[in-house]
Design a protein around this motif. Structure first.
Motif, mmCIF file in Angstrom:
data_model
loop_
_atom_site.group_PDB
_atom_site.id
_atom_site.type_symbol
_atom_site.label_atom_id
_atom_site.label_comp_id
_atom_site.label_asym_id
_atom_site.label_seq_id
_atom_site.Cartn_x
_atom_site.Cartn_y
_atom_site.Cartn_z
ATOM 1 N N ARG A 156 20.830 -23.095 -25.412
ATOM 2 C CA ARG A 156 19.662 -23.396 -26.452
ATOM 3 C C ARG A 156 18.573 -23.304 -25.894
ATOM 4 O O ARG A 156 18.276 -23.624 -24.610
ATOM 5 C CB ARG A 156 20.260 -24.981 -26.696
ATOM 6 C CG ARG A 156 21.095 -24.750 -27.885
ATOM 7 C CD ARG A 156 21.242 -26.259 -28.556
ATOM 8 N NE ARG A 156 21.856 -27.419 -27.471
ATOM 9 C CZ ARG A 156 20.951 -27.940 -26.707
ATOM 10 N NH1 ARG A 156 19.673 -28.132 -27.014
ATOM 11 N NH2 ARG A 156 21.413 -28.862 -25.746
ATOM 12 N N GLY A 183 24.203 -22.685 -30.361
ATOM 13 C CA GLY A 183 23.470 -23.477 -31.185
ATOM 14 C C GLY A 183 22.162 -23.048 -31.763
ATOM 15 O O GLY A 183 21.561 -23.032 -32.808
ATOM 16 N N LYS A 190 25.622 -25.368 -36.909
ATOM 17 C CA LYS A 190 26.179 -26.451 -35.890
ATOM 18 C C LYS A 190 24.725 -27.512 -35.669
ATOM 19 O O LYS A 190 24.536 -28.239 -36.462
ATOM 20 C CB LYS A 190 26.368 -25.725 -34.570
ATOM 21 C CG LYS A 190 27.276 -26.500 -33.692
ATOM 22 C CD LYS A 190 27.530 -25.524 -32.592
ATOM 23 C CE LYS A 190 28.327 -26.671 -31.453
ATOM 24 N NZ LYS A 190 29.371 -27.502 -31.684
ATOM 25 N N LYS A 191 24.095 -27.318 -34.663
ATOM 26 C CA LYS A 191 22.908 -28.029 -34.470
ATOM 27 C C LYS A 191 21.850 -28.186 -35.432
ATOM 28 O O LYS A 191 21.365 -29.083 -35.545
ATOM 29 C CB LYS A 191 22.215 -27.680 -32.905
ATOM 30 C CG LYS A 191 23.293 -27.540 -31.983
ATOM 31 C CD LYS A 191 24.024 -28.963 -31.811
ATOM 32 C CE LYS A 191 24.790 -28.812 -30.688
ATOM 33 N NZ LYS A 191 25.692 -30.088 -30.105
ATOM 34 N N HIS A 241 25.359 -36.560 -32.949
ATOM 35 C CA HIS A 241 25.811 -35.877 -31.762
ATOM 36 C C HIS A 241 27.246 -36.321 -31.225
ATOM 37 O O HIS A 241 26.873 -37.149 -30.018
ATOM 38 C CB HIS A 241 24.792 -35.570 -30.855
ATOM 39 C CG HIS A 241 25.082 -34.432 -29.936
ATOM 40 N ND1 HIS A 241 24.436 -34.079 -28.575
ATOM 41 C CD2 HIS A 241 25.885 -33.396 -29.747
ATOM 42 C CE1 HIS A 241 24.873 -33.304 -27.970
ATOM 43 N NE2 HIS A 241 25.930 -32.587 -28.676
ATOM 44 N N SER A 277 24.435 -33.170 -24.099
ATOM 45 C CA SER A 277 25.170 -31.772 -23.979
ATOM 46 C C SER A 277 25.980 -31.568 -22.644
ATOM 47 O O SER A 277 25.197 -32.054 -21.652
ATOM 48 C CB SER A 277 24.277 -30.895 -24.185
ATOM 49 O OG SER A 277 23.748 -30.968 -25.632
HETATM 50 C C1 SPV Z 1 24.902 -28.560 -26.945
HETATM 51 O O1 SPV Z 1 24.096 -27.948 -26.424
HETATM 52 O O2 SPV Z 1 24.925 -29.778 -27.329
HETATM 53 C C2 SPV Z 1 26.080 -27.911 -27.585
HETATM 54 C C3 SPV Z 1 26.012 -26.264 -27.553
HETATM 55 O O3 SPV Z 1 27.192 -28.454 -28.115
HETATM 56 S S1 SPV Z 1 25.165 -25.490 -28.538
HETATM 57 O O4 SPV Z 1 25.945 -25.378 -29.629
HETATM 58 O O5 SPV Z 1 24.688 -24.374 -28.101
HETATM 59 O O6 SPV Z 1 24.145 -26.484 -28.939
#
Ligand code: SPV
Ligand code: GTP
Ligand code: MN
Length: 624
Positions: free
Chosen positions: A82, A227, A233-234, A254, A277
């Protein structure tokens, strides 16, 4: 030459509303792809994309006897995690993004995005991905459409979300959905009409990961990784959803979700836990207790959406359908459940390739193989002096493949939460486990979480940073307002609110060795927390919160000398005083948006520190 102009026909499937078609058309007119493909989520579609990606060099097919259905992708070295410095919250007012987010003016950012997305898909296929976060049609679930020019994103979204026709049908029926636009920013045809050769991992050095909280839109440009690119996702399930949750009285967090069943009486407990993370969510979600009498089932490993139910309790769902987990460190010892889930139908990204077409990463086996192809495609031997797998290399796998998955993990109404854990990587100061005095103290504990930074994002790995609620990179609005929202949720939940605990598996001794064995032995701390939930054990008031009373932490069969156990719970008033000063400094940047209650909690902490300094205080010793 295929040239998409104003006349582009996006050919939507039957039943798609005009508003959706108009939006897809507008993105196609802007980005100028060769063709538009509406994803149905079928196996045939997946297999066609896998074959195409093997052809283009984006996927290496792994040994199909050893790992059926498994592939390896190697990303560009500039696109491995990220990018927090390129992640923007584009609220009308900068104060609504707050001091911990990168704010960008929404009007200016729209102009920038228009410029970079212009023609960004030339020569490529534009994929339209309808998806649901959470079980289709569930009361806590929500829909989205991601447009992308990356087939890697399509096949990943197929594992990580409920993707395809059933989600589109709900959108067709008029349900709310969030638009998300993604381009790797690497057109195959330039403005002059010249075609360029495809590369294994298309991306752009210029990156923008943008969120518009008021209009609830996501725009991501330049990265194909994790992400940054899997926008459900994020970007959606945390940054945009945290804004929706603030407005609709729920929580987007999270957090992993876990069920623990006590075999003696069959009682079920549900826990959620927020760790930054790469700090152990996947590991804890798949916990194998080393103590008898407890069974653990997985519900989620990264994100929890939680809402008060009709009975007044807090209910959690996992909005995702798969795991995008950290590969390094995953072994038969640390996380056999994850390892076994990767036996088939898994996408590996940036791990090493063995000579027989299998995968390897640091920590998988004690002895590394004598020869590998590293994550950048180069020859590697144990004497190469660099890791074979990237520290943020990951696996993408459907959640149903974990043998620990709860049979009802997709129950649309979710599971009732008994306890919430906050944790991080702390070498000193923070004890193994400590219970918050009440919900508001728990919010203070969450707000003051610090952790050593990991490879999950670009930046200085190992640096201690504040990561409140493990949401620092993921909160879509002002962090101080987010704390106020948590306090408000406590009022709504009243005496039905879950208990809150702080945990730290990462405390070290003077020689810098971990004091606690971690992994399966974390069940010992969990057991104490659940016995607190059940009201079965007393606790000892201390600086950080309530600690286990002497002998209550189950350390049977553990080689843990009494002095090391004491070190795991040692609370040094001077260190805590420093901690309180740092928290006060941290709060200061939020000015008067910091809830008064958190300032009161800081004062209460200072009072406890002063009390602990009294000579008669001998509270803080936990012994076997
Ligand atoms: C994180 O960085 O908290 C993750 C991986 O779960 S990502 O989906 O790349 O953000
Ligand atoms: P994201 O997917 O990035 O949100 O992270 P996550 O929290 O799911 O991370 P994950 O569980 O994959 O964390 C993996 C790292 O934490 C690996 O380096 C593990 O070895 C380490 N880890 C997990 N649990 C423990 C533990 O109990 N003790 C120690 N010492 N390390 C642990
Ligand atoms: Mn995460």
């Amino acid at each position: 030459m295929p040239q998409l102009s104003q006349s582009i026909v996006v050919s939507p499937p039957a039943g798609v509303p005009q508003s959706v078609t108009d939006w897809v058309t507008s993105i196609a007119e802007l980005t100028k792809p060769d063709t538009v493909h509406w994803c149905d989520g079928s196996l045939a579609e997946r297999d066609q994309l896998y074959a195409q990606m093997v052809d283009s060099g984006m996927f290496v097919e792994l040994n199909q006897d050893k790992r059926p259905g498994c592939y390896l992708a190697r990303s560009a070295p500039s696109d491995v995690a990220r990018v927090e410095s390129r992640t923007f919250i584009c609220s009308e007012n900068p104060d609504d993004a707050g001091p911990t987010n990168n704010w960008a003016n929404p009007t200016t950012m729209r102009e920038t995005l228009h410029r970079v997305f212009e023609g960004s898909m030339r020569g490529r296929t534009m994929y339209v991905i309808p998806f649901s976060m959470g079980p289709l049609g569930g009361p806590i679930s929500k829909l989205g459409i991601e447009i992308t020019d990356s087939p890697y994103v399509v096949v990943s979204m197929r594992m990580m979300t409920r993707m395809g026709t059933p989600a589109l049908e709900r959108i067709n029926a008029g349900e709310y959905w969030v638009p998300a636009v993604h381009s790797v920013g690497c057109p195959l045809i330039d403005e002059a009409g010249n075609r360029h050769a495809e590369v294994a991992w298309p991306c752009n050095d210029d990156k923008y990961i943008c969120h518009f909280p008021e209009t609830r839109e996501i725009w991501s440009y330049g990265s194909g990784y994790g992400g940054n690119a899997l926008l459900g996702k994020k970007c959606y399930a945390l940054r945009i959803a945290s804004v929706l949750a603030r407005d609709e009285d729920w929580l987007a967090e999270h957090m992993l979700i876990l069920r623990v069943t006590r075999e003696s009486d069959g009682r079920q407990f549900h826990l959620t836990a927020a760790f930054p993370s790469a700090c152990g969510k996947t590991n804890l979600a798949m916990l194998r207790p080393t103590i008898p009498g407890w069974k653990v089932e997985t519900i989620g490993d990264d994100i929890a959406w939680m809402r008060p139910g009709r009975d007044g309790r807090l209910y959690a769902i996992n909005p995702e359908a798969g795991f995008f987990g950290v590969a390094p460190g995953t072994s038969e010892k640390t996380n056999p459940t994850a390892l076994h889930a990767l036996d088939h139908d898994t996408i590996f990204t940036n791990v090493a390739l063995t000579d027989d077409g299998d995968v390897w990463w640091e920590g998988m086996t004690k002895q590394p193989p004598s020869h590998l192809i590293d994550w950048q495609g180069n020859d590697w031997t144990p004497t190469s002096g660099r890791p074979a797998a990237h520290p943020n290399s990951r696996f993408t796998v459907h959640a149903g493949q974990a043998e620990s998955i709860a049979p009802d993990w997709e129950a649309p109404q979710g599971v009732p939460v008994d306890a919430i854990l906050f944790g991080g990587r702390r070498s000193r100061t923070v004890p193994l486990i400590s219970e918050a005095y009440d919900w508001n103290h728990g919010v203070f504990v969450g707000a003051t979480v610090s952790s050593r930074q990991t490879a999950a994002a670009e930046g200085a790995v190992g640096a201690l940073r504040r990561d409140p609620f493990a949401m620092l990179p993921f909160c879509g609005y002002n962090m101080a307002d987010y704390w106020a929202h948590w306090l408000k949720m406590g009022e709504l939940l009243g005496d039905q609110a879950p208990l809150i605990f702080q945990v730290n598996w990462f405390r070290r001794d003077a020689d810098d060795h971990f004091l606690w064995p971690g992994f399966g032995d974390n069940s010992r701390a969990i057991e104490w927390a659940l016995r607190r939930v059940a009201g079965e054990v007393p606790a000892v008031d201390a600086i950080s919160g309530r600690l286990p009373a002497s002998g209550d932490l189950n350390i049977d069969g553990l080689d843990l000398p009494a002095e090391r156990l004491a070190m795991l719970f040692a609370l040094d008033p001077d260190a805590w005083d420093e901690e309180a000063d740092l928290s006060e400094e941290y709060f200061a940047q939020f000015g008067d948006r910091v809830p008064a209650e958190l300032r009161r909690q800081l004062e209460a902490l200072r009072t406890r520190i002063t009390e602990a300094r009294q000579p008669e205080s001998s509270k803080n010793l936990v012994t076997a």
